[in-house]
Design a protein around this motif. Structure first.
Motif, PDB file in Angstrom:
ATOM      1  N   GLU A 168       2.005  -2.768 -11.883  1.00 49.43           N
ATOM      2  CA  GLU A 168       2.844  -1.677 -12.399  1.00 49.43           C
ATOM      3  C   GLU A 168       1.940  -0.464 -12.608  1.00 49.43           C
ATOM      4  OE1 GLU A 168       6.492  -4.191 -14.013  1.00 49.43           O
ATOM      5  OE2 GLU A 168       6.178  -2.068 -14.401  1.00 49.43           O
ATOM      6  N   CYS A 169       2.285   0.621 -11.910  1.00 50.52           N
ATOM      7  CA  CYS A 169       1.488   1.845 -11.906  1.00 50.52           C
ATOM      8  C   CYS A 169       2.222   2.936 -12.677  1.00 50.52           C
ATOM      9  CB  CYS A 169       1.250   2.290 -10.462  1.00 50.52           C
ATOM     10  SG  CYS A 169       0.301   3.807 -10.325  1.00 50.52           S
ATOM     11  N   LEU A 170       1.538   3.516 -13.647  1.00 48.60           N
ATOM     12  CA  LEU A 170       2.078   4.662 -14.375  1.00 48.60           C
ATOM     13  C   LEU A 170       1.171   5.852 -14.091  1.00 48.60           C
ATOM     14  CD1 LEU A 170       3.465   2.302 -15.932  1.00 48.60           C
ATOM     15  CD2 LEU A 170       3.164   3.628 -18.012  1.00 48.60           C
ATOM     16  N   TYR A 171       1.754   7.017 -13.791  1.00 45.05           N
ATOM     17  CA  TYR A 171       0.895   8.180 -13.600  1.00 45.05           C
ATOM     18  C   TYR A 171       1.616   9.465 -13.970  1.00 45.05           C
ATOM     19  CZ  TYR A 171       3.063   8.079  -8.907  1.00 45.05           C
ATOM     20  OH  TYR A 171       3.947   8.018  -7.848  1.00 45.05           O
ATOM     21  N   LYS A 172       0.825  10.378 -14.508  1.00 46.95           N
ATOM     22  CA  LYS A 172       1.289  11.703 -14.890  1.00 46.95           C
ATOM     23  C   LYS A 172       0.992  12.649 -13.739  1.00 46.95           C
ATOM     24  CE  LYS A 172       0.324  11.291 -19.852  1.00 46.95           C
ATOM     25  NZ  LYS A 172       1.727  11.327 -20.175  1.00 46.95           N
ATOM     26  N   THR A 173       1.886  13.631 -13.540  1.00 49.12           N
ATOM     27  CA  THR A 173       1.623  14.631 -12.497  1.00 49.12           C
ATOM     28  C   THR A 173       1.734  16.038 -13.090  1.00 49.12           C
ATOM     29  OG1 THR A 173       3.939  14.818 -11.801  1.00 49.12           O
ATOM     30  CG2 THR A 173       2.598  13.093 -10.753  1.00 49.12           C
ATOM     31  N   THR A 174       0.991  16.957 -12.489  1.00 50.24           N
ATOM     32  CA  THR A 174       0.952  18.336 -12.988  1.00 50.24           C
ATOM     33  C   THR A 174       1.949  19.244 -12.272  1.00 50.24           C
ATOM     34  OG1 THR A 174      -0.770  18.889 -11.394  1.00 50.24           O
ATOM     35  CG2 THR A 174      -1.503  18.161 -13.593  1.00 50.24           C
ATOM     36  N   ALA A 175       2.743  18.653 -11.369  1.00 50.04           N
ATOM     37  CA  ALA A 175       3.808  19.418 -10.718  1.00 50.04           C
ATOM     38  C   ALA A 175       4.965  18.459 -10.444  1.00 50.04           C
ATOM     39  CB  ALA A 175       3.312  20.053  -9.414  1.00 50.04           C
ATOM     40  N   PHE A 176       6.167  19.040 -10.373  1.00 49.78           N
ATOM     41  CA  PHE A 176       7.343  18.205 -10.144  1.00 49.78           C
ATOM     42  C   PHE A 176       7.378  17.684  -8.710  1.00 49.78           C
ATOM     43  CE2 PHE A 176       9.199  18.704 -14.198  1.00 49.78           C
ATOM     44  CZ  PHE A 176       9.056  20.017 -14.617  1.00 49.78           C
ATOM     45  N   TYR A 177       8.101  16.610  -8.526  1.00 52.31           N
ATOM     46  CA  TYR A 177       8.363  16.055  -7.200  1.00 52.31           C
ATOM     47  C   TYR A 177       9.052  17.098  -6.330  1.00 52.31           C
ATOM     48  CZ  TYR A 177      10.392  12.738  -3.792  1.00 52.31           C
ATOM     49  OH  TYR A 177      10.770  12.049  -2.671  1.00 52.31           O
ATOM     50  N   ALA A 178       8.500  17.330  -5.159  1.00 46.51           N
ATOM     51  CA  ALA A 178       9.084  18.301  -4.215  1.00 46.51           C
ATOM     52  C   ALA A 178       9.007  17.672  -2.834  1.00 46.51           C
ATOM     53  CB  ALA A 178       8.315  19.618  -4.260  1.00 46.51           C
ATOM     54  N   PRO A 179      10.011  16.849  -2.492  1.00 46.85           N
ATOM     55  CA  PRO A 179       9.926  16.037  -1.269  1.00 46.85           C
ATOM     56  C   PRO A 179       9.693  16.836   0.007  1.00 46.85           C
ATOM     57  CG  PRO A 179      12.129  15.949  -2.233  1.00 46.85           C
ATOM     58  CD  PRO A 179      11.254  16.595  -3.229  1.00 46.85           C
ATOM     59  N   GLU A 180      10.208  18.093  -0.003  1.00 46.74           N
ATOM     60  CA  GLU A 180      10.026  18.902   1.222  1.00 46.74           C
ATOM     61  C   GLU A 180       8.549  19.266   1.428  1.00 46.74           C
ATOM     62  OE1 GLU A 180      11.339  19.863  -1.563  1.00 46.74           O
ATOM     63  OE2 GLU A 180      10.088  21.578  -2.165  1.00 46.74           O
ATOM     64  N   LEU A 215       0.867  -1.184   0.000  1.00 43.41           N
ATOM     65  CA  LEU A 215       0.000   0.000   0.000  1.00 43.41           C
ATOM     66  C   LEU A 215       0.899   1.227   0.000  1.00 43.41           C
ATOM     67  CD1 LEU A 215      -3.220   0.478   2.165  1.00 43.41           C
ATOM     68  CD2 LEU A 215      -1.643   2.381   1.690  1.00 43.41           C
ATOM     69  N   ARG A 216       0.746   2.014  -1.030  1.00 42.74           N
ATOM     70  CA  ARG A 216       1.505   3.273  -1.139  1.00 42.74           C
ATOM     71  C   ARG A 216       0.520   4.418  -0.903  1.00 42.74           C
ATOM     72  NH1 ARG A 216       6.496   2.670  -4.370  1.00 42.74           N
ATOM     73  NH2 ARG A 216       6.708   0.492  -5.051  1.00 42.74           N
ATOM     74  N   GLY A 217       0.803   5.228   0.126  1.00 41.87           N
ATOM     75  CA  GLY A 217      -0.123   6.362   0.378  1.00 41.87           C
ATOM     76  C   GLY A 217      -0.425   6.498   1.856  1.00 41.87           C
ATOM     77  N   LEU A 218      -1.246   7.397   2.117  1.00 44.99           N
ATOM     78  CA  LEU A 218      -1.958   8.400   1.357  1.00 44.99           C
ATOM     79  C   LEU A 218      -1.081   9.659   1.254  1.00 44.99           C
ATOM     80  CD1 LEU A 218      -5.317   7.787   3.160  1.00 44.99           C
ATOM     81  CD2 LEU A 218      -5.047   7.579   0.709  1.00 44.99           C
ATOM     82  N   HIS A 219      -0.639   9.936   0.007  1.00 46.04           N
ATOM     83  CA  HIS A 219       0.361  10.989  -0.200  1.00 46.04           C
ATOM     84  C   HIS A 219      -0.219  12.200  -0.910  1.00 46.04           C
ATOM     85  CE1 HIS A 219       3.424   7.432  -0.417  1.00 46.04           C
ATOM     86  NE2 HIS A 219       2.995   7.636   0.809  1.00 46.04           N
ATOM     87  N   TYR A 220       0.419  13.335  -0.642  1.00 45.89           N
ATOM     88  CA  TYR A 220       0.114  14.571  -1.374  1.00 45.89           C
ATOM     89  C   TYR A 220       1.269  15.533  -1.181  1.00 45.89           C
ATOM     90  CZ  TYR A 220      -1.393  16.250   3.261  1.00 45.89           C
ATOM     91  OH  TYR A 220      -1.437  16.593   4.608  1.00 45.89           O
ATOM     92  N   GLN A 221       1.323  16.506  -2.049  1.00 44.46           N
ATOM     93  CA  GLN A 221       2.284  17.608  -1.911  1.00 44.46           C
ATOM     94  C   GLN A 221       1.519  18.887  -1.634  1.00 44.46           C
ATOM     95  OE1 GLN A 221       6.048  16.000  -4.593  1.00 44.46           O
ATOM     96  NE2 GLN A 221       5.030  17.805  -5.297  1.00 44.46           N
ATOM     97  N   LEU A 222       2.020  19.695  -0.727  1.00 42.39           N
ATOM     98  CA  LEU A 222       1.373  20.964  -0.380  1.00 42.39           C
ATOM     99  C   LEU A 222       1.640  22.021  -1.462  1.00 42.39           C
ATOM    100  CD1 LEU A 222       2.309  21.105   3.404  1.00 42.39           C
ATOM    101  CD2 LEU A 222       0.005  20.829   2.469  1.00 42.39           C
ATOM    102  N   PRO A 223       0.740  22.973  -1.578  1.00 42.88           N
ATOM    103  CA  PRO A 223       1.009  24.121  -2.479  1.00 42.88           C
ATOM    104  C   PRO A 223       2.320  24.794  -2.099  1.00 42.88           C
ATOM    105  CG  PRO A 223      -1.260  24.164  -1.663  1.00 42.88           C
ATOM    106  CD  PRO A 223      -0.533  23.106  -0.887  1.00 42.88           C
ATOM    107  N   PRO A 224       3.096  25.331  -3.006  1.00 43.44           N
ATOM    108  CA  PRO A 224       2.785  25.496  -4.449  1.00 43.44           C
ATOM    109  C   PRO A 224       3.173  24.292  -5.281  1.00 43.44           C
ATOM    110  CG  PRO A 224       4.879  26.526  -3.964  1.00 43.44           C
ATOM    111  CD  PRO A 224       4.377  25.976  -2.644  1.00 43.44           C
ATOM    112  N   HIS A 225       3.396  23.163  -4.660  1.00 46.10           N
ATOM    113  CA  HIS A 225       3.825  21.954  -5.382  1.00 46.10           C
ATOM    114  C   HIS A 225       2.720  20.901  -5.475  1.00 46.10           C
ATOM    115  CE1 HIS A 225       7.823  23.649  -5.033  1.00 46.10           C
ATOM    116  NE2 HIS A 225       7.651  23.738  -3.729  1.00 46.10           N
TER     117      HIS A 225
END
Ligand SMILES: Cc1cn([C@H]2C[C@H](O)[C@@H](COP(=O)(O)OP(=O)(O)O[C@H]3O[C@H](C)C(=O)[C@H](O)[C@H]3O)O2)c(=O)[nH]c1=O
Length: 182
Positions: free
Chosen positions: A129-141, A58-68
């Motif tokens: 195998e999961c493929l996904y497009k994202t509308t913002a770059f990875y920003a680990p912070e 199980l991967r998640g539940l993940h999100y990135q905060l604005p502005p990312h």
């Protein structure tokens, strides 16, 4: 490509038109015009991701905060997962609610998860195998994790056994303690 708004209508399930013949199959896995007609959004996808998971992961539940903050268009090319989106926009009438769908190499369904949602999936096949497009770059912070089994959200993962999580995901916080979207 058919599009169906989920019970949280900003989340959209896409079902591609698959052309099969004696050679195999062909389908358009992404079409900006179809996507825009279904969502009203003309996204700029800037990153493609690809992960493989063993059964029970199980991967998640993940999100990135604005502005990312990331919108994600998720599909499974082999195997099967139960994919989940949780509305973490405090101003939403669906705040804290979740929707989910079975995504698989077989059904070729795709889930559009806008910014403002936490995302995760559990792997129901031997591997997926999961493929996904994202509308913002990875920003680990800016990355945050909500614990997969937060009782205030009550996700039904459609998976019977205890899932396998990364150390990071085991440290996820409750929605009540999470930094969310205003
Ligand atoms: C997400 C990401 C990760 N990484 C690196 C960082 C780690 O060294 C390694 C594994 O990362 P992580 O354990 O965060 O991968 P997942 O658990 O699959 O994370 C994803 O899982 C759920 C389902 C999501 O929706 C997010 O897109 C994403 O958080 O890949 C990168 O280099 N770029 C990236 O965009």
């Amino acid at each position: 490509m058919q599009a169906q708004k989920m019970d949280i209508p900003d989340v959209v399930l896409f079902t591609p038109r698959v052309f099969g013949d004696e050679r195999g199959f062909f389908f358009e896995s992404y079409n900006q015009q179809v996507f825009q007609e279904a969502t009203g959004i003309k996204p700029e996808f800037v990153q493609d991701n690809h992960s493989r998971s063993q059964k029970g992961v199980l991967r998640g539940l993940h999100y990135q905060l604005p502005p990312h903050a990331q919108g994600k268009l998720v599909r499974i090319v082999a195997g099967e997962v139960f994919d989940v989106a949780v509305d973490i926009r405090r101003g939403s009438p669906f705040f804290g609610k979740w929707v989910g769908a079975v995504l698989s190499g077989e059904n070729k369904h795709q889930l559009w998860i806008p910014p403002g949602f936490a995302h995760g999936f559990v792997t129901r096949s031997a591997t997926a195998e999961c493929l996904y497009k994202t509308t913002a770059f990875y920003a680990p912070e800016s990355e945050r994790c909500i614990i997969w089994n937060d009782p205030d959200i009550g996700v039904d993962w459609h998976y019977e056994d205890p899932p396998l999580l990364s150390g990071k995901d085991l440290q996820g916080c409750a929605l009540a303690d999470a930094e969310v979207f205003e």
